[in-house]
Design an enzyme around this catalytic site. Structure first.
Site, PDB file in Angstrom:
ATOM      1  N   THR A  92       1.673   6.835   2.236  1.00 41.44           N
ATOM      2  CA  THR A  92       2.038   8.242   2.080  1.00 41.44           C
ATOM      3  C   THR A  92       0.819   9.147   1.902  1.00 41.44           C
ATOM      4  O   THR A  92       0.922  10.353   2.115  1.00 41.44           O
ATOM      5  CB  THR A  92       2.981   8.443   0.876  1.00 41.44           C
ATOM      6  OG1 THR A  92       2.336   7.936  -0.298  1.00 41.44           O
ATOM      7  CG2 THR A  92       4.302   7.736   1.098  1.00 41.44           C
ATOM      8  N   HIS A 127      -6.755   3.600  -0.124  1.00 41.01           N
ATOM      9  CA  HIS A 127      -6.749   3.320  -1.553  1.00 41.01           C
ATOM     10  C   HIS A 127      -6.180   1.936  -1.775  1.00 41.01           C
ATOM     11  O   HIS A 127      -5.395   1.442  -0.970  1.00 41.01           O
ATOM     12  CB  HIS A 127      -5.930   4.367  -2.326  1.00 41.01           C
ATOM     13  CG  HIS A 127      -4.566   4.597  -1.760  1.00 41.01           C
ATOM     14  ND1 HIS A 127      -4.362   5.382  -0.641  1.00 41.01           N
ATOM     15  CD2 HIS A 127      -3.348   4.133  -2.130  1.00 41.01           C
ATOM     16  CE1 HIS A 127      -3.074   5.399  -0.354  1.00 41.01           C
ATOM     17  NE2 HIS A 127      -2.428   4.637  -1.233  1.00 41.01           N
TER      18      HIS A 127
END
Ligand code: AMP
Ligand code: ZN
Length: 113
Positions: free
Chosen positions: A94, A99
């Site tokens: 999203t 990350h």
């Protein structure tokens, strides 16, 4: 990168609690935890996908992965932990800034779907 939430955390334009920071990356708490402890390791450099990495980015990611276990006490990783890197739409990525999810503090099922 303009209009990137994680770049704004890195630059401190948006405030959030940074639990760890070095030259390569920051670690924050996930706002919607999927495990008892849920942190996000966010490289300071913006790139979306592993497929976008340069050789230098690969070294950067390697340093991040090597640093995470040294933060065992801070991140409460004593009993084991899971790292997740969602890539693209099917994986449910999203935020388009690479990350590493760090999940710990409980027994986890193996349920990739
Ligand atoms: P992903 O779905 O793999 O791209 O992961 C993005 C993660 O960022 C999700 O687990 C979200 O809960 C988390 N997230 C979104 N907005 C924030 C925020 N403002 N602070 C902390 N975590 C966030
Ligand atoms: Zn970014």
């Amino acid at each position: 990168m303009e209009n990137c939430l994680f770049c704004k955390f890195v630059s401190k334009e948006f405030k959030t609690e940074i639990v760890f920071e070095n030259d390569d990356f920051i670690i924050i708490k996930d706002i919607a935890p999927k495990a008892k402890n849920h942190y996000l390791a966010i490289p300071k450099k913006h790139f979306k996908l592993l497929a976008d990495m340069t050789a230098d980015d690969a070294c950067l990611l390697g340093r991040i992965l090597k640093t995470i276990p040294t933060l065992c006490n801070l991140l409460r990783l004593e009993n084991g932990y899971r790292l997740v890197v969602n890539q693209g739409d099917d994986a449910g990525q999203t935020v388009p800034h690479l990350h590493v999810h760090i999940l710990s503090g409980q027994k986890m099922e193996w349920n990739p779907a």
